[in-house]
Design a protein around this motif. Structure first.
Motif, short mmCIF file in Angstrom:
data_model
loop_
_atom_site.label_atom_id
_atom_site.label_comp_id
_atom_site.label_asym_id
_atom_site.label_seq_id
_atom_site.Cartn_x
_atom_site.Cartn_y
_atom_site.Cartn_z
N ARG A 1 -8.48 -7.25 -39.03
CA ARG A 1 -8.02 -8.44 -39.92
C ARG A 1 -9.33 -9.03 -40.22
O ARG A 1 -9.32 -9.76 -41.37
CB ARG A 1 -7.35 -9.56 -39.02
CG ARG A 1 -5.77 -8.91 -38.73
CD ARG A 1 -5.14 -9.71 -37.78
NE ARG A 1 -3.64 -9.47 -37.50
CZ ARG A 1 -2.78 -10.04 -36.93
NH1 ARG A 1 -3.12 -11.33 -36.64
NH2 ARG A 1 -1.80 -9.51 -36.54
N VAL A 2 -10.44 -9.19 -39.63
CA VAL A 2 -11.65 -9.85 -39.86
C VAL A 2 -12.03 -9.45 -41.13
O VAL A 2 -12.64 -9.79 -42.08
CB VAL A 2 -12.49 -9.87 -38.61
CG1 VAL A 2 -13.82 -10.52 -39.06
CG2 VAL A 2 -12.14 -10.82 -37.63
N ALA A 3 -11.98 -7.89 -41.22
CA ALA A 3 -12.74 -7.20 -42.44
C ALA A 3 -11.85 -7.42 -43.64
O ALA A 3 -12.30 -7.53 -44.74
CB ALA A 3 -12.60 -5.54 -42.12
N ALA B 1 -17.44 -4.75 -46.63
CA ALA B 1 -16.04 -5.25 -45.87
C ALA B 1 -15.04 -4.17 -45.79
O ALA B 1 -14.46 -4.12 -44.67
CB ALA B 1 -15.91 -6.60 -46.44
N VAL B 2 -14.70 -3.74 -46.93
CA VAL B 2 -13.60 -2.69 -46.84
C VAL B 2 -13.97 -1.57 -46.27
O VAL B 2 -13.41 -0.97 -45.44
CB VAL B 2 -13.20 -2.38 -48.41
CG1 VAL B 2 -12.37 -1.33 -48.54
CG2 VAL B 2 -12.59 -3.57 -49.00
N GLY C 1 -13.92 -2.35 -42.54
CA GLY C 1 -12.57 -2.20 -42.05
C GLY C 1 -11.75 -0.93 -41.97
O GLY C 1 -10.90 -0.83 -41.06
N ALA C 2 -12.25 -0.14 -42.96
CA ALA C 2 -11.73 1.51 -42.93
C ALA C 2 -12.21 2.03 -41.77
O ALA C 2 -11.36 2.73 -41.04
CB ALA C 2 -11.97 2.26 -44.19
N PHE C 3 -13.45 1.87 -41.45
CA PHE C 3 -14.41 2.52 -40.27
C PHE C 3 -13.44 2.16 -39.21
O PHE C 3 -12.97 2.81 -38.23
CB PHE C 3 -15.63 2.11 -40.26
CG PHE C 3 -16.19 2.56 -38.82
CD1 PHE C 3 -16.43 3.97 -38.80
CD2 PHE C 3 -16.13 1.64 -37.74
CE1 PHE C 3 -17.13 4.30 -37.21
CE2 PHE C 3 -17.07 2.23 -36.63
CZ PHE C 3 -17.42 3.47 -36.56
N ILE C 4 -12.94 0.89 -39.01
CA ILE C 4 -12.49 0.43 -37.75
C ILE C 4 -10.90 1.00 -37.53
O ILE C 4 -10.40 1.30 -36.46
CB ILE C 4 -12.40 -1.12 -37.72
CG1 ILE C 4 -13.68 -1.56 -37.38
CG2 ILE C 4 -11.57 -1.67 -36.53
CD1 ILE C 4 -14.01 -3.20 -37.57
#
Length: 166
Positions: free
Chosen positions: A43-45, A77-78, A81-84
């Protein structure tokens, strides 16, 4: 093509971030699904990408340098988020005996540990994140989020390679 201005690309990215957050918050507050630490980091990402898209839309830089800077920041940022989300999907695919221990809750860790240790603990541990509470069409929520990040990546890539028309 409908996204023919830099601002419209940034606004489309922002709209998709808003959609992703609306789904996440709807699942939490209406569906009753409590987000795990990796969900919160995703969500942060999404929020970070949304902020970059919003600033890019407001600024709408005329020069190539500004367009690239916003594109790189949004893509970072994207990508994060994709990594996480990818890590989350990987954790969910582990056999039960290989899932790392859960450790303390995120709120507790945030209260007593420096941020970099919290991030490291969440990314290396977080056995609670291996639970699959919900799936749609055979995919867990983190898998859908990973797909969302892949779709969202189109906007910063378009921003990076934007060509102004005549």
């Amino acid at each position: 093509m409908i996204l023919h201005t830099y601002r419209s690309v940034a606004l489309a990215g922002l709209a998709f971030c808003v959609l992703m957050m609306a789904v996440a918050l709807g699942l939490e507050h209406i569906g009753g699904f409590e987000p795990c630490p990796l969900c919160i980091f995703q969500r942060v990402a999404v929020i970070a990408a949304g902020i970059v898209f919003a600033i890019a839309a407001i600024h709408s830089p005329a020069g190539r340098v500004g367009k690239v800077i916003y594109g790189v920041l949004a893509l970072a940022a994207v990508g994060t988020g994709a990594f996480i989300a990818g890590r989350h999907v990987w954790l969910q695919g582990l056999p039960a005996d290989e899932v790392p221990s859960c450790g303390p809750g995120l709120d507790y860790m945030m209260d007593i540990l420096p941020m970099q240790e919290v991030v490291a603990m969440v990314l290396t541990g977080s056995g609670e994140c291996a639970n699959i509470d919900f799936s749609l069409l055979g995919l867990s929520l983190p898998a859908w989020t990973l797909i969302g990040f892949a779709i969202l990546a189109i906007a910063p890539l378009r921003m990076l390679f934007f060509k102004s028309r005549g």
